[in-house]
Design a protein around this motif. Structure first.
Motif, PDB file in Angstrom:
ATOM      1  N   ASP A  50       0.851  -1.189   0.000  1.00  0.00           N
ATOM      2  CA  ASP A  50       0.000   0.000   0.000  1.00  0.00           C
ATOM      3  C   ASP A  50       0.883   1.233   0.000  1.00  0.00           C
ATOM      4  O   ASP A  50       2.016   1.210   0.522  1.00  0.00           O
ATOM      5  CB  ASP A  50      -0.902   0.023   1.235  1.00  0.00           C
ATOM      6  CG  ASP A  50      -1.921  -1.112   1.225  1.00  0.00           C
ATOM      7  OD1 ASP A  50      -2.486  -1.381   0.148  1.00  0.00           O
ATOM      8  OD2 ASP A  50      -2.132  -1.720   2.293  1.00  0.00           O
ATOM      9  N   VAL A  51       0.390   2.310  -0.575  1.00  0.00           N
ATOM     10  CA  VAL A  51       1.087   3.590  -0.559  1.00  0.00           C
ATOM     11  C   VAL A  51       0.376   4.522   0.428  1.00  0.00           C
ATOM     12  O   VAL A  51      -0.818   4.795   0.280  1.00  0.00           O
ATOM     13  CB  VAL A  51       1.130   4.239  -1.957  1.00  0.00           C
ATOM     14  CG1 VAL A  51       1.826   5.592  -1.888  1.00  0.00           C
ATOM     15  CG2 VAL A  51       1.849   3.332  -2.942  1.00  0.00           C
ATOM     16  N   ILE A  52       1.109   4.956   1.431  1.00  0.00           N
ATOM     17  CA  ILE A  52       0.580   5.901   2.417  1.00  0.00           C
ATOM     18  C   ILE A  52       1.148   7.276   2.073  1.00  0.00           C
ATOM     19  O   ILE A  52       2.367   7.484   2.152  1.00  0.00           O
ATOM     20  CB  ILE A  52       0.982   5.486   3.845  1.00  0.00           C
ATOM     21  CG1 ILE A  52       0.476   4.067   4.135  1.00  0.00           C
ATOM     22  CG2 ILE A  52       0.445   6.476   4.862  1.00  0.00           C
ATOM     23  CD1 ILE A  52       1.030   3.454   5.404  1.00  0.00           C
ATOM     24  N   PRO A  53       0.306   8.227   1.649  1.00  0.00           N
ATOM     25  CA  PRO A  53       0.823   9.526   1.192  1.00  0.00           C
ATOM     26  C   PRO A  53       1.526  10.296   2.304  1.00  0.00           C
ATOM     27  O   PRO A  53       1.106  10.272   3.471  1.00  0.00           O
ATOM     28  CB  PRO A  53      -0.441  10.267   0.731  1.00  0.00           C
ATOM     29  CG  PRO A  53      -1.444   9.199   0.462  1.00  0.00           C
ATOM     30  CD  PRO A  53      -1.152   8.130   1.474  1.00  0.00           C
ATOM     31  N   GLY A  54       2.618  10.968   1.917  1.00  0.00           N
ATOM     32  CA  GLY A  54       3.295  11.878   2.819  1.00  0.00           C
ATOM     33  C   GLY A  54       2.802  13.301   2.578  1.00  0.00           C
ATOM     34  O   GLY A  54       1.632  13.519   2.252  1.00  0.00           O
ATOM     35  N   ALA A  55       3.707  14.275   2.655  1.00  0.00           N
ATOM     36  CA  ALA A  55       3.317  15.681   2.472  1.00  0.00           C
ATOM     37  C   ALA A  55       2.947  15.997   1.023  1.00  0.00           C
ATOM     38  O   ALA A  55       2.233  16.963   0.753  1.00  0.00           O
ATOM     39  CB  ALA A  55       4.456  16.594   2.936  1.00  0.00           C
ATOM     40  N   ARG A  56       3.443  15.188   0.085  1.00  0.00           N
ATOM     41  CA  ARG A  56       3.121  15.346  -1.337  1.00  0.00           C
ATOM     42  C   ARG A  56       3.547  16.703  -1.889  1.00  0.00           C
ATOM     43  O   ARG A  56       2.823  17.350  -2.637  1.00  0.00           O
ATOM     44  CB  ARG A  56       1.625  15.129  -1.560  1.00  0.00           C
ATOM     45  CG  ARG A  56       1.171  13.702  -1.227  1.00  0.00           C
ATOM     46  CD  ARG A  56       0.956  12.932  -2.476  1.00  0.00           C
ATOM     47  NE  ARG A  56       1.218  11.510  -2.338  1.00  0.00           N
ATOM     48  CZ  ARG A  56       0.721  10.608  -3.175  1.00  0.00           C
ATOM     49  NH1 ARG A  56      -0.059  10.966  -4.149  1.00  0.00           N
ATOM     50  NH2 ARG A  56       1.043   9.339  -3.049  1.00  0.00           N
ATOM     51  N   GLU A  57       4.753  17.131  -1.553  1.00  0.00           N
ATOM     52  CA  GLU A  57       5.254  18.431  -2.003  1.00  0.00           C
ATOM     53  C   GLU A  57       6.001  18.341  -3.322  1.00  0.00           C
ATOM     54  O   GLU A  57       5.913  19.247  -4.148  1.00  0.00           O
ATOM     55  CB  GLU A  57       6.147  19.046  -0.921  1.00  0.00           C
ATOM     56  CG  GLU A  57       5.372  19.446   0.334  1.00  0.00           C
ATOM     57  CD  GLU A  57       6.269  19.874   1.475  1.00  0.00           C
ATOM     58  OE1 GLU A  57       7.488  19.589   1.392  1.00  0.00           O
ATOM     59  OE2 GLU A  57       5.756  20.462   2.431  1.00  0.00           O
ATOM     60  N   VAL A  58       6.760  17.272  -3.530  1.00  0.00           N
ATOM     61  CA  VAL A  58       7.510  17.128  -4.786  1.00  0.00           C
ATOM     62  C   VAL A  58       7.520  15.660  -5.203  1.00  0.00           C
ATOM     63  O   VAL A  58       7.799  14.782  -4.381  1.00  0.00           O
ATOM     64  CB  VAL A  58       8.947  17.689  -4.663  1.00  0.00           C
ATOM     65  CG1 VAL A  58       9.743  16.985  -3.567  1.00  0.00           C
ATOM     66  CG2 VAL A  58       9.688  17.609  -5.991  1.00  0.00           C
ATOM     67  N   SER A  59       7.156  15.420  -6.456  1.00  0.00           N
ATOM     68  CA  SER A  59       7.150  14.042  -6.941  1.00  0.00           C
ATOM     69  C   SER A  59       8.559  13.626  -7.355  1.00  0.00           C
ATOM     70  O   SER A  59       9.432  14.472  -7.604  1.00  0.00           O
ATOM     71  CB  SER A  59       6.196  13.890  -8.128  1.00  0.00           C
ATOM     72  OG  SER A  59       6.741  14.494  -9.290  1.00  0.00           O
ATOM     73  N   ILE A  60       8.765  12.322  -7.443  1.00  0.00           N
ATOM     74  CA  ILE A  60      10.049  11.803  -7.920  1.00  0.00           C
ATOM     75  C   ILE A  60      10.311  12.289  -9.343  1.00  0.00           C
ATOM     76  O   ILE A  60      11.431  12.676  -9.692  1.00  0.00           O
ATOM     77  CB  ILE A  60      10.067  10.267  -7.839  1.00  0.00           C
ATOM     78  CG1 ILE A  60      10.195   9.811  -6.377  1.00  0.00           C
ATOM     79  CG2 ILE A  60      11.197   9.675  -8.682  1.00  0.00           C
ATOM     80  CD1 ILE A  60      11.505  10.182  -5.696  1.00  0.00           C
ATOM     81  N   ALA A  61       9.273  12.314 -10.190  1.00  0.00           N
ATOM     82  CA  ALA A  61       9.433  12.776 -11.566  1.00  0.00           C
ATOM     83  C   ALA A  61       9.886  14.228 -11.618  1.00  0.00           C
ATOM     84  O   ALA A  61      10.789  14.595 -12.390  1.00  0.00           O
ATOM     85  CB  ALA A  61       8.116  12.604 -12.328  1.00  0.00           C
ATOM     86  N   GLU A  62       9.285  15.082 -10.790  1.00  0.00           N
ATOM     87  CA  GLU A  62       9.654  16.506 -10.772  1.00  0.00           C
ATOM     88  C   GLU A  62      11.078  16.698 -10.259  1.00  0.00           C
ATOM     89  O   GLU A  62      11.850  17.496 -10.809  1.00  0.00           O
ATOM     90  CB  GLU A  62       8.676  17.277  -9.882  1.00  0.00           C
ATOM     91  CG  GLU A  62       7.268  17.366 -10.440  1.00  0.00           C
ATOM     92  CD  GLU A  62       6.260  17.832  -9.409  1.00  0.00           C
ATOM     93  OE1 GLU A  62       5.201  18.320  -9.836  1.00  0.00           O
ATOM     94  OE2 GLU A  62       6.519  17.712  -8.190  1.00  0.00           O
ATOM     95  N   LEU A  63      11.429  15.985  -9.209  1.00  0.00           N
ATOM     96  CA  LEU A  63      12.762  16.130  -8.623  1.00  0.00           C
ATOM     97  C   LEU A  63      13.834  15.626  -9.591  1.00  0.00           C
ATOM     98  O   LEU A  63      14.893  16.248  -9.746  1.00  0.00           O
ATOM     99  CB  LEU A  63      12.825  15.356  -7.305  1.00  0.00           C
ATOM    100  CG  LEU A  63      14.097  15.501  -6.467  1.00  0.00           C
ATOM    101  CD1 LEU A  63      14.410  16.961  -6.178  1.00  0.00           C
ATOM    102  CD2 LEU A  63      13.956  14.715  -5.157  1.00  0.00           C
ATOM    103  N   PHE A  64      13.568  14.516 -10.271  1.00  0.00           N
ATOM    104  CA  PHE A  64      14.519  13.978 -11.249  1.00  0.00           C
ATOM    105  C   PHE A  64      14.728  14.971 -12.393  1.00  0.00           C
ATOM    106  O   PHE A  64      15.862  15.242 -12.795  1.00  0.00           O
ATOM    107  CB  PHE A  64      14.020  12.642 -11.790  1.00  0.00           C
ATOM    108  CG  PHE A  64      14.933  12.007 -12.807  1.00  0.00           C
ATOM    109  CD1 PHE A  64      16.151  11.467 -12.416  1.00  0.00           C
ATOM    110  CD2 PHE A  64      14.581  11.947 -14.139  1.00  0.00           C
ATOM    111  CE1 PHE A  64      17.001  10.874 -13.345  1.00  0.00           C
ATOM    112  CE2 PHE A  64      15.409  11.356 -15.075  1.00  0.00           C
ATOM    113  CZ  PHE A  64      16.637  10.821 -14.671  1.00  0.00           C
ATOM    114  N   LYS A  65      13.648  15.530 -12.914  1.00  0.00           N
ATOM    115  CA  LYS A  65      13.736  16.490 -14.007  1.00  0.00           C
ATOM    116  C   LYS A  65      14.560  17.703 -13.599  1.00  0.00           C
ATOM    117  O   LYS A  65      15.440  18.170 -14.345  1.00  0.00           O
ATOM    118  CB  LYS A  65      12.342  16.920 -14.443  1.00  0.00           C
ATOM    119  CG  LYS A  65      12.324  17.838 -15.652  1.00  0.00           C
ATOM    120  CD  LYS A  65      10.903  18.157 -16.079  1.00  0.00           C
ATOM    121  CE  LYS A  65      10.891  19.085 -17.288  1.00  0.00           C
ATOM    122  NZ  LYS A  65       9.503  19.415 -17.710  1.00  0.00           N
TER     123      LYS A  65
END
Length: 201
Positions: free
Chosen positions: A179-194
């Protein structure tokens, strides 16, 4: 676009450092992961704060440590890598890539880079892992993939996978769902990688 596949762990892959030759130089690396827990043989693997039992890193400045203890990669991207490797004549058309080929510890389905945010938690039945950061492709990845544009292809596609920190040690086995338990949801992995790839250009 979110993955439509169920959230499942297909394979657990580990390695210890061994030498490979890159451009005439012998380099130690543990990128050559091999499956130790599969759907056909779901062996339980111990998850410790610094990673999986039987796994190690050659260069802890770029892999490993508490924040990069485990590396997960979406199996949804495997078809892409099979295609580009075949185009580059690094493998035969239609030949499958073995799990762990991207250097990942966990080959999983149901979670892509755009779906997951730093601080999100993956809850497995007996252990808990938290998303920490994207993987940065390096020359060792390029050498293992077997063609010169591999790093560029990962940067352009965004198919980087993600590192995990161990919140709750325990055990894990192929075939388990999570299961995925959401955190603060401030920056996605895709955004940070880009953002990181743009800074390194």
């Amino acid at each position: 676009m979110p993955s439509l596949q169920p959230r499942q762990l297909l394979s657990i892959n580990v390695a210890t450092p061994s030498p490979i030759t890159i451009e005439g130089r012998q380099i130690m690396t543990a990128i050559g992961k091999r499956a130790v827990s599969t759907l056909a043989d779901p062996q339980r693997v111990v998850v410790r704060p610094l990673g999986l039992q039987g796994d190690d890193q050659a260069d802890t400045s770029v892999h490993g440590g508490l924040s990069k203890a485990v590396y997960a990669y979406p199996h949804e991207h495997y078809t892409f890598w099979q295609t580009v490797r075949a185009q580059a004549q690094a493998q035969n058309w239609g030949a499958p890539l073995p799990h762990g080929m991207l250097g990942e510890n966990l080959t999983l389905t149901g979670l892509l880079e755009g779906d997951v945010f730093v601080g999100d938690v993956l809850q497995f039945p007996d252990c808990t892992l938290a998303i920490s950061e994207p993987r940065r492709p390096c020359y060792k990845f390029q050498a293992v993939m077997g063609f010169k544009q591999a790093v560029k292809m990962m940067a352009q596609s965004g198919y980087c996978g993600f590192y995990l920190t161990v919140r709750q040690p325990g055990t894990i086995a192929a075939g388990e769902s999570y299961d995925v338990i959401p955190g603060a949801r401030e920056v996605s992995i895709a955004e940070l990688f880009k953002a990181r790839m743009q800074r390194s250009d």
